[in-house]
Design an enzyme around this catalytic site. Sequence first.
Site, mmCIF file in Angstrom:
data_model
loop_
_atom_site.group_PDB
_atom_site.id
_atom_site.type_symbol
_atom_site.label_atom_id
_atom_site.label_comp_id
_atom_site.label_asym_id
_atom_site.label_seq_id
_atom_site.Cartn_x
_atom_site.Cartn_y
_atom_site.Cartn_z
ATOM 1 N N SER A 171 0.845 -1.187 0.000
ATOM 2 C CA SER A 171 0.000 0.000 0.000
ATOM 3 C C SER A 171 0.882 1.239 0.000
ATOM 4 C CB SER A 171 -0.913 0.017 1.234
ATOM 5 O OG SER A 171 -0.140 0.173 2.415
ATOM 6 N N LYS A 172 0.255 2.404 -0.032
ATOM 7 C CA LYS A 172 0.995 3.659 -0.135
ATOM 8 C C LYS A 172 1.922 3.905 1.043
ATOM 9 C CE LYS A 172 -2.411 6.014 -3.059
ATOM 10 N NZ LYS A 172 -3.366 7.143 -3.164
#
Length: 486
Positions: free
Chosen positions: A259-260
């Site tokens: 994820s980010k």
Amino acid sequence: MKMPGKTVRTRFAPSPTGFMHVGNLRTALYAFLLARSQNGKFILRIEDTDQARYVEGAVDVIYKTLESAGITHDEGPDVGGDFGPYIQSERKKLYLPYAEELVKKGAAYYCFCDKQEAADPAPEGDPAVSGYDGRCRNLDPETVAANLAAGKPYVIRQKIDKDGVSTYHDAVYGEITIENKVLDDQILIKRDGMPTYNFANVIDDHTMGITHVVRGCEYLPSTPKYNLLYRAFGWEVPEYVHLPLIMGRDAEGNVSKLSKRHGSVSFEGLVAEGYLPAAVINYIALLGWSPKNDREIFSLAELEQIFNVNGLNKSAAVFDYDKLTWMNGEYIKALSPEAFAALAFPFSKLAGTALEEKWLLIAPLLQQRVEKLTDIPEKIGFLSEQPDYSAELFRNKKSKATPETAKAALEALIPEFEALEAWDVESLNAVMTRYAEAQGVKIGQPMWAIRIGVSGLAVTPGGPSEIMTILGREESLRRLQLARQK
């Protein structure tokens, strides 16, 4: 895996919901490589049945990403083909007749519950029905006909036999068995007449002749529902290739789904960070697939020749940004000087500055020294503005340099530089070489003094003569005078 007597046809079917996640790009890549390795066809289909998640401009992002990555499709919305339209919203009229056919076969049913009713368990609902409580599963035909005649809103749900188990084969995970009781009576047609993703992709895959479905392993549990639809229609079930998850590792070493918080997770984001598209593609090709040897650098054309689903792994792959950075550096080094200069200039931040015209002198000093194109501004920032530094920086054990030897070198060399007619690397090197020979020291000692004097840094791209050539006579001498004062 090639199906006898059939052309292998794979597809990439993204939703236009924004950026291209590297997981989606890997799915597209593997589907593309599977088709190319079998002399088959690769199809692009836009799955926009969920209009609430549609993002303006997202389709253009898909086209641009695939083009930048070198993943070319044989059929799609922009290139056409014999099985179009290739955008689901343009195929809307196709789906309802298929759903109604399933109703006639007893494999689906009309559901007139509103969302709240569907969410509340019925007092006498079948506990074996997962998700929706099934209150409309067994409505008598007269009630159904009356509701339809009255124009009562409805959805069409798949009717799943909850007894027994469903087993199917996956090219990566082998035999998969799911208990039917955990399968929900999923919606096939929504109230607005649009199909759900789960229904549309089955209809589209069949009508487009897709032979191999490549997708993430999160679809493993729901695949039996798709297979039940295929069998209800009497259609051949495609080959399945489910891909392992891509994970990320945080600063503490914890591993979770990418994820980010781990870093850039989109193709556009990685390219903006200075990674070359070819390096990104090479790296993600190895996230879950192995060529069965120690080689790591492959062109896309080479991957098309050697890709085999037997090399896919079951275990999740961890996205290693350090490994990608190393690989990107190798790709940068392999570029032609002209290609590097062209690709790197937009990252240099020199456009419109006095140094822009010196770019072709600067670029060769950087190509072997950067791993990401975004490294460039930091490495050449001293050319625009020299950082402050201490006189202690003139001390270097390897070259036996001290502030005292640096001062002596500067006092002797500045007049020599001032007297030069030609201001080029050869002439500048010659001045420092003569000084070293006269003093009986190695050339590294005066070069260290000049490097520090013109850059203010211990490590620079290029030696002192290259830097002085870029800076020019006036700026170089100004900096050297300041260094002598230090």
